[in-house]
Motif scaffolding. Structure first.
Motif, PDB file in Angstrom:
ATOM      1  N   ILE A   4      37.175  37.492  30.402  1.00 32.44           N
ATOM      2  CA  ILE A   4      37.738  37.506  31.568  1.00 32.44           C
ATOM      3  C   ILE A   4      37.333  36.116  32.150  1.00 32.44           C
ATOM      4  O   ILE A   4      36.075  35.840  32.222  1.00 32.44           O
ATOM      5  CB  ILE A   4      37.216  38.390  32.761  1.00 32.44           C
ATOM      6  N   PHE A   5      38.191  35.556  32.825  1.00 34.49           N
ATOM      7  CA  PHE A   5      37.891  34.097  33.277  1.00 34.49           C
ATOM      8  C   PHE A   5      37.936  34.158  34.859  1.00 34.49           C
ATOM      9  O   PHE A   5      38.564  35.055  35.437  1.00 34.49           O
ATOM     10  CB  PHE A   5      39.113  32.885  32.948  1.00 34.49           C
ATOM     11  N   LYS A   6      37.222  33.250  35.529  1.00 38.88           N
ATOM     12  CA  LYS A   6      37.109  33.462  36.905  1.00 38.88           C
ATOM     13  C   LYS A   6      37.019  31.928  37.535  1.00 38.88           C
ATOM     14  O   LYS A   6      36.637  31.073  37.213  1.00 38.88           O
ATOM     15  CB  LYS A   6      35.674  33.948  37.348  1.00 38.88           C
ATOM     16  N   ALA A   7      37.742  31.926  38.779  1.00 34.80           N
ATOM     17  CA  ALA A   7      37.845  30.658  39.545  1.00 34.80           C
ATOM     18  C   ALA A   7      37.812  30.933  40.984  1.00 34.80           C
ATOM     19  O   ALA A   7      38.060  32.016  41.420  1.00 34.80           O
ATOM     20  CB  ALA A   7      39.303  29.854  38.908  1.00 34.80           C
ATOM     21  N   TYR A   8      37.591  30.022  41.852  1.00 35.75           N
ATOM     22  CA  TYR A   8      37.713  30.084  42.974  1.00 35.75           C
ATOM     23  C   TYR A   8      38.483  29.056  43.779  1.00 35.75           C
ATOM     24  O   TYR A   8      38.588  27.904  43.210  1.00 35.75           O
ATOM     25  CB  TYR A   8      36.306  29.856  43.693  1.00 35.75           C
ATOM     26  N   TYR A   9      39.159  29.519  44.998  1.00 34.03           N
ATOM     27  CA  TYR A   9      39.882  28.442  45.807  1.00 34.03           C
ATOM     28  C   TYR A   9      39.657  28.483  47.133  1.00 34.03           C
ATOM     29  O   TYR A   9      39.465  29.678  47.815  1.00 34.03           O
ATOM     30  CB  TYR A   9      41.483  29.044  45.598  1.00 34.03           C
ATOM     31  N   ASN A  10      39.478  27.408  47.597  1.00 32.74           N
ATOM     32  CA  ASN A  10      39.066  27.392  49.070  1.00 32.74           C
ATOM     33  C   ASN A  10      40.309  27.137  49.725  1.00 32.74           C
ATOM     34  O   ASN A  10      40.543  26.063  50.153  1.00 32.74           O
ATOM     35  CB  ASN A  10      38.177  26.329  49.195  1.00 32.74           C
ATOM     36  N   SER A  11      40.762  28.168  50.319  1.00 32.77           N
ATOM     37  CA  SER A  11      42.063  28.245  50.945  1.00 32.77           C
ATOM     38  C   SER A  11      41.776  28.172  52.445  1.00 32.77           C
ATOM     39  O   SER A  11      40.680  28.110  53.023  1.00 32.77           O
ATOM     40  CB  SER A  11      42.884  29.581  50.995  1.00 32.77           C
ATOM     41  N   PRO A  12      43.141  27.722  53.524  1.00 26.81           N
ATOM     42  CA  PRO A  12      42.765  27.544  54.804  1.00 26.81           C
ATOM     43  C   PRO A  12      42.271  28.765  55.649  1.00 26.81           C
ATOM     44  O   PRO A  12      41.741  28.811  56.895  1.00 26.81           O
ATOM     45  CB  PRO A  12      44.049  27.344  55.107  1.00 26.81           C
ATOM     46  N   ILE A  13      42.259  29.939  54.834  1.00 32.76           N
ATOM     47  CA  ILE A  13      41.980  31.325  55.540  1.00 32.76           C
ATOM     48  C   ILE A  13      40.702  31.737  54.871  1.00 32.76           C
ATOM     49  O   ILE A  13      40.481  33.230  54.993  1.00 32.76           O
ATOM     50  CB  ILE A  13      42.970  32.095  55.906  1.00 32.76           C
ATOM     51  N   GLY A  14      40.110  31.022  53.967  1.00 35.77           N
ATOM     52  CA  GLY A  14      38.748  31.475  53.365  1.00 35.77           C
ATOM     53  C   GLY A  14      38.978  31.317  51.854  1.00 35.77           C
ATOM     54  O   GLY A  14      40.047  31.061  51.319  1.00 35.77           O
ATOM     55  N   TYR A  15      37.769  31.606  51.173  1.00 39.15           N
ATOM     56  CA  TYR A  15      37.630  31.539  49.875  1.00 39.15           C
ATOM     57  C   TYR A  15      38.502  32.620  49.002  1.00 39.15           C
ATOM     58  O   TYR A  15      38.393  33.851  49.547  1.00 39.15           O
ATOM     59  CB  TYR A  15      36.033  31.790  49.351  1.00 39.15           C
ATOM     60  N   ILE A  16      39.112  32.313  48.008  1.00 39.06           N
ATOM     61  CA  ILE A  16      39.619  33.345  47.133  1.00 39.06           C
ATOM     62  C   ILE A  16      39.375  33.300  45.721  1.00 39.06           C
ATOM     63  O   ILE A  16      38.990  32.350  45.117  1.00 39.06           O
ATOM     64  CB  ILE A  16      41.264  33.160  47.126  1.00 39.06           C
ATOM     65  N   GLN A  17      38.962  34.468  45.208  1.00 39.01           N
ATOM     66  CA  GLN A  17      38.224  34.538  43.834  1.00 39.01           C
ATOM     67  C   GLN A  17      39.693  35.046  42.785  1.00 39.01           C
ATOM     68  O   GLN A  17      40.214  35.850  43.190  1.00 39.01           O
ATOM     69  CB  GLN A  17      37.282  35.562  43.676  1.00 39.01           C
ATOM     70  N   ILE A  18      39.811  34.232  41.948  1.00 42.01           N
ATOM     71  CA  ILE A  18      40.890  34.606  40.999  1.00 42.01           C
ATOM     72  C   ILE A  18      40.152  35.260  39.538  1.00 42.01           C
ATOM     73  O   ILE A  18      39.362  34.325  39.278  1.00 42.01           O
ATOM     74  CB  ILE A  18      41.904  33.363  40.838  1.00 42.01           C
ATOM     75  N   LEU A  19      40.624  36.237  39.231  1.00 48.46           N
ATOM     76  CA  LEU A  19      40.265  36.560  37.861  1.00 48.46           C
ATOM     77  C   LEU A  19      41.532  36.713  36.859  1.00 48.46           C
ATOM     78  O   LEU A  19      42.614  37.149  37.380  1.00 48.46           O
ATOM     79  CB  LEU A  19      39.571  38.118  37.834  1.00 48.46           C
ATOM     80  N   GLY A  20      41.366  36.381  35.769  1.00 49.65           N
ATOM     81  CA  GLY A  20      42.465  36.520  34.825  1.00 49.65           C
ATOM     82  C   GLY A  20      41.945  36.380  33.377  1.00 49.65           C
ATOM     83  O   GLY A  20      40.615  36.331  33.036  1.00 49.65           O
ATOM     84  N   ASN A  21      42.838  36.891  32.390  1.00 45.20           N
ATOM     85  CA  ASN A  21      42.534  36.767  30.968  1.00 45.20           C
ATOM     86  C   ASN A  21      43.349  35.789  30.269  1.00 45.20           C
ATOM     87  O   ASN A  21      43.502  34.869  31.026  1.00 45.20           O
ATOM     88  CB  ASN A  21      42.710  37.931  30.477  1.00 45.20           C
ATOM     89  N   GLU A  22      43.291  35.739  29.094  1.00 44.80           N
ATOM     90  CA  GLU A  22      43.898  34.515  28.321  1.00 44.80           C
ATOM     91  C   GLU A  22      45.434  34.380  29.010  1.00 44.80           C
ATOM     92  O   GLU A  22      45.848  33.074  28.973  1.00 44.80           O
ATOM     93  CB  GLU A  22      43.845  34.531  26.937  1.00 44.80           C
ATOM     94  N   HIS A  23      46.059  35.347  29.142  1.00 48.37           N
ATOM     95  CA  HIS A  23      47.577  35.645  29.596  1.00 48.37           C
ATOM     96  C   HIS A  23      47.987  36.012  30.909  1.00 48.37           C
ATOM     97  O   HIS A  23      49.168  35.488  31.172  1.00 48.37           O
ATOM     98  CB  HIS A  23      48.292  36.498  28.467  1.00 48.37           C
ATOM     99  N   SER A  24      47.164  36.613  31.717  1.00 46.25           N
ATOM    100  CA  SER A  24      47.488  37.154  33.012  1.00 46.25           C
ATOM    101  C   SER A  24      46.751  36.940  34.343  1.00 46.25           C
ATOM    102  O   SER A  24      45.294  37.009  33.941  1.00 46.25           O
ATOM    103  CB  SER A  24      48.044  38.532  32.813  1.00 46.25           C
ATOM    104  N   ILE A  25      47.118  36.802  35.425  1.00 49.23           N
ATOM    105  CA  ILE A  25      46.116  37.025  36.458  1.00 49.23           C
ATOM    106  C   ILE A  25      45.793  38.745  36.572  1.00 49.23           C
ATOM    107  O   ILE A  25      46.947  39.353  36.601  1.00 49.23           O
ATOM    108  CB  ILE A  25      46.744  36.412  37.787  1.00 49.23           C
ATOM    109  N   ILE A  26      44.677  38.770  36.916  1.00 44.49           N
ATOM    110  CA  ILE A  26      44.275  40.187  37.019  1.00 44.49           C
ATOM    111  C   ILE A  26      43.823  40.665  38.463  1.00 44.49           C
ATOM    112  O   ILE A  26      44.282  41.692  38.995  1.00 44.49           O
ATOM    113  CB  ILE A  26      42.949  40.589  36.337  1.00 44.49           C
ATOM    114  N   SER A  27      43.460  39.380  39.349  1.00 43.29           N
ATOM    115  CA  SER A  27      43.108  39.694  40.723  1.00 43.29           C
ATOM    116  C   SER A  27      43.100  38.573  41.513  1.00 43.29           C
ATOM    117  O   SER A  27      42.726  37.498  40.801  1.00 43.29           O
ATOM    118  CB  SER A  27      42.011  40.810  40.899  1.00 43.29           C
ATOM    119  N   LEU A  28      43.261  38.586  42.634  1.00 40.00           N
ATOM    120  CA  LEU A  28      43.241  37.510  43.843  1.00 40.00           C
ATOM    121  C   LEU A  28      42.539  38.034  44.797  1.00 40.00           C
ATOM    122  O   LEU A  28      43.331  38.924  45.630  1.00 40.00           O
ATOM    123  CB  LEU A  28      44.781  36.776  43.758  1.00 40.00           C
ATOM    124  N   ASP A  29      41.487  37.883  45.267  1.00 38.22           N
ATOM    125  CA  ASP A  29      40.719  38.419  46.601  1.00 38.22           C
ATOM    126  C   ASP A  29      40.248  37.764  47.360  1.00 38.22           C
ATOM    127  O   ASP A  29      39.373  36.791  46.999  1.00 38.22           O
ATOM    128  CB  ASP A  29      39.638  39.553  45.880  1.00 38.22           C
TER     129      ASP A  29
END
Length: 154
Positions: A4-29
Motif C-alpha cells: 500500500i502506497f500513501k501520499a498527501y495533498y494539501n487542498s484548499p479545504i484541508g489535507y487529503i490522505q491518498i492510499l493506493g496499491n500498484e494499480h488502484s486508488i483505495i481511499s481519499l480522506d
C-alpha cells in the motif's frame, strides 16, 4: 501481500490522505494533519496532479483506476455517484431511482457515508430532496465548498 502506497495533498479545504496499491486508488480522506510517512508511486503522483487540476478548476472528471471495496449495493451506489455530472447535485432518492431501487434512499445515504474515495467518487454532489445539504464525512462546510467550487467552473 500487496504493498500500500500513501501520499498527501494539501487542498484548499484541508489535507487529503491518498492510499493506493500498484494499480488502484483505495481511499481519499480528509485528515487533520500529515505524517512524514509518504511512500508514493506513479499512480498516487497522477492522483495528486488530477486533484490539483480539479481544485484549480481545470479538471471535471478523473481518469484514475479505483478499487471500490464494499457490498454489491454500495458499489452500485458509488458507480451511480461517479455518473453525476460535474457541478450538478442530485438527491438520495434520485440515486435510488438510478440504481433501480426507488425506495432505498436511506440505504443510499448509508452507502454514501461508507464511500472511502472522497471527491473522485463525488458523494458531495448528493443532497437532501428538500435541497438542503445533509451529512458529509469531511464536514458539511467542505461539501458546500465543493459544490460551490464546481458551480464556479461550469
Amino acid at each position: 501481500m500487496e504493498h500500500i502506497f500513501k501520499a498527501y495533498y494539501n487542498s484548499p479545504i484541508g489535507y487529503i490522505q491518498i492510499l493506493g496499491n500498484e494499480h488502484s486508488i483505495i481511499s481519499l480522506d480528509f485528515i487533520d494533519e500529515i505524517n512524514n510517512d509518504e511512500k508514493r508511486n506513479d499512480l498516487l503522483n497522477t492522483c495528486i496532479t488530477e486533484l490539483d487540476e480539479y481544485f484549480k478548476g481545470k479538471r471535471r472528471s478523473f481518469s484514475l483506476n479505483l478499487l471500490l471495496n464494499g457490498t454489491d449495493f454500495q458499489k452500485k451506489v458509488w458507480n451511480a455517484l461517479i455518473n453525476i455530472p460535474y457541478g450538478k447535485t442530485v438527491s438520495y432518492k434520485d440515486i435510488a431511482k438510478a440504481i433501480g431501487n426507488e425506495k432505498s434512499a436511506r440505504a443510499v445515504g448509508n452507502a454514501n457515508n461508507k464511500n472511502k474515495i472522497a471527491i473522485i467518487v463525488p458523494c458531495h454532489r448528493v443532497i437532501g430532496s428538500n435541497g438542503l445539504l445533509t451529512g458529509y464525512a469531511g464536514g458539511i462546510w467542505r461539501k458546500e465548498w465543493l459544490i460551490n467550487h464546481e458551480k464556479m467552473f461550469l
